[in-house]
Design a protein around this motif. Structure first.
Motif, PDB file in Angstrom:
ATOM      1  N   GLU A 244       0.823  -1.205   0.000  1.00 21.74           N
ATOM      2  CA  GLU A 244       0.000   0.000   0.000  1.00 21.74           C
ATOM      3  C   GLU A 244       0.862   1.261   0.000  1.00 21.74           C
ATOM      4  N   THR A 245       1.958   1.233   0.764  1.00 17.77           N
ATOM      5  CA  THR A 245       2.855   2.385   0.815  1.00 17.77           C
ATOM      6  C   THR A 245       3.506   2.630  -0.540  1.00 17.77           C
ATOM      7  N   LEU A 246       3.913   1.568  -1.195  1.00 19.50           N
ATOM      8  CA  LEU A 246       4.590   1.683  -2.489  1.00 19.50           C
ATOM      9  C   LEU A 246       3.650   2.117  -3.605  1.00 19.50           C
ATOM     10  N   THR A 247       2.410   1.610  -3.565  1.00 18.49           N
ATOM     11  CA  THR A 247       1.523   1.764  -4.727  1.00 18.49           C
ATOM     12  C   THR A 247       0.360   2.720  -4.513  1.00 18.49           C
ATOM     13  N   GLY A 248      -0.042   2.917  -3.268  1.00 20.29           N
ATOM     14  CA  GLY A 248      -1.239   3.712  -3.013  1.00 20.29           C
ATOM     15  C   GLY A 248      -2.518   2.957  -3.281  1.00 20.29           C
ATOM     16  N   VAL A 249      -2.406   1.627  -3.486  1.00 15.01           N
ATOM     17  CA  VAL A 249      -3.563   0.774  -3.751  1.00 15.01           C
ATOM     18  C   VAL A 249      -3.877  -0.042  -2.503  1.00 15.01           C
ATOM     19  N   SER A 250      -5.153  -0.139  -2.150  1.00 16.72           N
ATOM     20  CA  SER A 250      -5.571  -0.955  -1.011  1.00 16.72           C
ATOM     21  C   SER A 250      -5.147  -2.411  -1.231  1.00 16.72           C
ATOM     22  N   ALA A 251      -4.492  -3.020  -0.233  1.00  8.68           N
ATOM     23  CA  ALA A 251      -3.968  -4.375  -0.389  1.00  8.68           C
ATOM     24  C   ALA A 251      -4.253  -5.212   0.846  1.00  8.68           C
ATOM     25  N   LYS A 252      -4.455  -6.503   0.622  1.00  5.82           N
ATOM     26  CA  LYS A 252      -4.665  -7.473   1.702  1.00  5.82           C
ATOM     27  C   LYS A 252      -3.837  -8.703   1.379  1.00  5.82           C
ATOM     28  N   SER A 253      -2.997  -9.118   2.334  1.00  6.95           N
ATOM     29  CA  SER A 253      -2.159 -10.291   2.152  1.00  6.95           C
ATOM     30  C   SER A 253      -2.644 -11.394   3.083  1.00  6.95           C
ATOM     31  N   LEU A 254      -3.087 -12.500   2.506  1.00  5.81           N
ATOM     32  CA  LEU A 254      -3.694 -13.585   3.284  1.00  5.81           C
ATOM     33  C   LEU A 254      -2.720 -14.714   3.584  1.00  5.81           C
ATOM     34  N   GLY A 255      -1.492 -14.642   3.065  1.00  4.65           N
ATOM     35  CA  GLY A 255      -0.512 -15.694   3.305  1.00  4.65           C
ATOM     36  C   GLY A 255      -0.917 -16.995   2.654  1.00  4.65           C
ATOM     37  N   GLU A 256      -0.361 -18.073   3.168  1.00  5.02           N
ATOM     38  CA  GLU A 256      -0.694 -19.389   2.625  1.00  5.02           C
ATOM     39  C   GLU A 256      -2.113 -19.777   3.027  1.00  5.02           C
ATOM     40  N   MET A 257      -2.831 -20.424   2.094  1.00  2.00           N
ATOM     41  CA  MET A 257      -4.215 -20.820   2.335  1.00  2.00           C
ATOM     42  C   MET A 257      -4.406 -22.271   1.927  1.00  2.00           C
ATOM     43  N   PRO A 258      -5.303 -23.009   2.595  1.00  5.56           N
ATOM     44  CA  PRO A 258      -5.660 -24.349   2.101  1.00  5.56           C
ATOM     45  C   PRO A 258      -6.200 -24.238   0.680  1.00  5.56           C
ATOM     46  N   GLN A 259      -5.952 -25.271  -0.112  1.00  4.09           N
ATOM     47  CA  GLN A 259      -6.358 -25.214  -1.511  1.00  4.09           C
ATOM     48  C   GLN A 259      -7.836 -24.884  -1.709  1.00  4.09           C
ATOM     49  N   PRO A 260      -8.756 -25.503  -0.975  1.00  3.62           N
ATOM     50  CA  PRO A 260     -10.168 -25.158  -1.192  1.00  3.62           C
ATOM     51  C   PRO A 260     -10.457 -23.680  -0.949  1.00  3.62           C
ATOM     52  N   ASP A 261      -9.817 -23.084   0.084  1.00  3.05           N
ATOM     53  CA  ASP A 261     -10.039 -21.658   0.349  1.00  3.05           C
ATOM     54  C   ASP A 261      -9.451 -20.794  -0.763  1.00  3.05           C
ATOM     55  N   ALA A 262      -8.279 -21.189  -1.277  1.00  3.10           N
ATOM     56  CA  ALA A 262      -7.670 -20.423  -2.361  1.00  3.10           C
ATOM     57  C   ALA A 262      -8.550 -20.454  -3.606  1.00  3.10           C
ATOM     58  N   LEU A 263      -9.157 -21.607  -3.866  1.00  3.39           N
ATOM     59  CA  LEU A 263     -10.032 -21.710  -5.031  1.00  3.39           C
ATOM     60  C   LEU A 263     -11.276 -20.845  -4.855  1.00  3.39           C
ATOM     61  N   GLU A 264     -11.803 -20.812  -3.648  1.00  2.66           N
ATOM     62  CA  GLU A 264     -12.970 -19.973  -3.398  1.00  2.66           C
ATOM     63  C   GLU A 264     -12.590 -18.488  -3.459  1.00  2.66           C
ATOM     64  N   LEU A 265     -11.383 -18.164  -3.008  1.00  2.00           N
ATOM     65  CA  LEU A 265     -10.915 -16.782  -3.119  1.00  2.00           C
ATOM     66  C   LEU A 265     -10.900 -16.342  -4.582  1.00  2.00           C
ATOM     67  N   ILE A 266     -10.400 -17.199  -5.449  1.00  2.00           N
ATOM     68  CA  ILE A 266     -10.345 -16.862  -6.872  1.00  2.00           C
ATOM     69  C   ILE A 266     -11.740 -16.507  -7.378  1.00  2.00           C
ATOM     70  N   GLY A 267     -12.741 -17.213  -6.886  1.00  3.67           N
ATOM     71  CA  GLY A 267     -14.105 -16.957  -7.324  1.00  3.67           C
ATOM     72  C   GLY A 267     -14.660 -15.617  -6.886  1.00  3.67           C
ATOM     73  N   THR A 268     -14.010 -14.950  -5.922  1.00 10.41           N
ATOM     74  CA  THR A 268     -14.477 -13.639  -5.465  1.00 10.41           C
ATOM     75  C   THR A 268     -13.830 -12.489  -6.234  1.00 10.41           C
ATOM     76  N   LEU A 269     -12.903 -12.796  -7.125  1.00 12.58           N
ATOM     77  CA  LEU A 269     -12.133 -11.760  -7.803  1.00 12.58           C
ATOM     78  C   LEU A 269     -12.866 -11.198  -9.011  1.00 12.58           C
ATOM     79  N   ASP A 270     -12.559  -9.951  -9.322  1.00 16.83           N
ATOM     80  CA  ASP A 270     -12.983  -9.375 -10.596  1.00 16.83           C
ATOM     81  C   ASP A 270     -11.999  -9.748 -11.694  1.00 16.83           C
ATOM     82  N   ALA A 271     -10.737  -9.983 -11.310  1.00 15.17           N
ATOM     83  CA  ALA A 271      -9.735 -10.447 -12.267  1.00 15.17           C
ATOM     84  C   ALA A 271      -8.569 -11.060 -11.504  1.00 15.17           C
ATOM     85  N   LEU A 272      -8.014 -12.123 -12.058  1.00 14.20           N
ATOM     86  CA  LEU A 272      -6.800 -12.737 -11.526  1.00 14.20           C
ATOM     87  C   LEU A 272      -5.621 -12.221 -12.354  1.00 14.20           C
TER      88      LEU A 272
END
Length: 376
Positions: A244-272
């Motif tokens: 956020e400091t470097l870019t001025g863009v809102s950012a969230k870092s979730l770290g490592e995630m179980p595969q099912p959660d990562a797949l569901e996260l992808i489904g919440t995106l407007d773009a990967l």
């Protein structure tokens, strides 16, 4: 037709491919490899559970060397005599011990299944030996299956008469047929601010994954556009505050995630975002995370790196490797005109259905098996 597949680890992605092939009429499939597991697979549909493939699983004892390319399948000769397969399919590097062993022992056609990176491994004497082995196996195999078109091209450079086709060694299950929602809520993911374009990066923080290309691109986005963007990272160990400091863009870092959660996260995106870059040792041979997004109708903004252009095949959202300025321009256009990504949703889903669904990949494999079994 009876097919014996010799592979290494029977991971979920591989099992989806073999199980889909076993569902095709007239195919009796047997598997030889390390013990399978379904623990990490979030998709086990009723159709697959009832396919009967489990009755055909035939793991053989292995003597393990440095890695799976050095595995020796003890008892393979007797298993071949017992089963008498019409085709032996070996999912392994063409210079690996399982491929050489299979060609030496099988009386039926042998299909080798590898990727383009096997043609780049090693230096000096090691590279020379591997090249000799490639020449040996690819002139004796009945066909070669590659993870991507580059692998097929390289195989044909060794043997111009070799039948080839492109099928990755893993398959991505269809979340639509599995009845999963594209916008499922995940406890670890903050609620989506629909006024912002949610961008995602899912992967390791390694040089070839190109995260720095993405961060540099965000710094180039016009200040008047940055407030319209939100970046969510999974897998990469970068601090959101630093980004956020470097870019001025809102950012969230979730770290490592179980595969099912990562797949569901992808489904919440407007773009990967898949900003991969080639290195002297590594290049994108498939891009499974991109296919996971496409299966969910999530647009993929990607670099023209390795196999990504043939996998995604949507040039409107593509940029040259390492070109942060090109990526920034795509992000700006997408933030200012949401119809760009809305239009891409149907296109990437269609690309998945036509070229990446387990059913389509299995059909291509079965067509090849039938061809080589009939002497084609």
């Amino acid at each position: 037709m009876k097919v014996l597949v010799v592979t290494n680890h029977l991971v979920p992605g591989q099992l989806d491919l073999w199980e889909e092939a076993a569902l095709i009429d007239g195919i009796e499939l047997h598997l030889a490899g390390a013990a399978p597991t379904r623990q990490l697979d979030p998709y086990i549909t009723g159709e697959r559970a009832e396919s009967g493939l489990e009755h055909y699983l035939q793991p053989l004892p292995l003597r393990k060397g440095r890695d799976s390319t050095w595995w020796y399948f003890k008892g393979l000769r007797s298993k071949l005599r017992e089963l008498r397969p019409d085709v032996l399919h070996v999912h392994c590097e063409a210079w690996g011990v399982p491929a050489i062993q299979s060609l030496a022992m099988a009386s039926c056609p042998v299909v080798i299944h590898g990727a383009d990176n096997q043609f780049y491994f090693g230096h000096g004497l090691e590279r020379t030996v591997r090249d000799k082995l490639l020449g040996f196996t690819l002139h004796r195999a009945a066909a070669y299956v590659s993870w991507n078109a580059e692998g097929s091209r390289l195989a044909l450079s060794c043997n111009p008469q070799l039948p080839t086709c492109v099928v990755p060694g893993i398959a991505t299950p269809d979340p639509v047929s599995a009845g999963l929602s594209r916008r499922a809520e995940i406890p670890t993911v903050p609620q989506h601010d629909v006024s912002k374009l949610r961008l995602g990066f899912v992967g390791r923080d390694a040089p070839e994954k190109g995260l720095d290309v993405l961060i540099n691109a965000l710094t180039l986005v016009a200040p008047t556009t940055r407030h319209r963007l939100e970046l969510v990272l999974a897998g990469a160990n970068r601090q959101a505050g630093e980004i956020e400091t470097l870019t001025g863009v809102s950012a969230k870092s979730l770290g490592e995630m179980p595969q099912p959660d990562a797949l569901e996260l992808i489904g919440t995106l407007d773009a990967l975002i898949v900003p991969s870059v080639s290195t002297p040792r590594l290049r994108e041979q498939y891009g499974r995370v991109a296919v996971e997004a496409m299966a969910r109708s999530v647009p993929v903004i990607y670099s023209r790196s390795g196999a990504l252009p043939e996998v995604v095949d949507y040039d409107k959202l593509a940029f040259d490797e390492g070109e942060s300025s090109q990526l920034a321009a795509i992000l700006e256009r997408s933030a200012q005109d949401r119809s760009i990504l809305i239009e891409a949703q149907a296109a990437v889903r269609n690309q998945y259905e036509l070229h990446h669904s387990p059913r389509e990949l299995a059909r291509k494999l079965v067509d090849l098996w039938k061809s080589v079994a009939n002497g084609g």
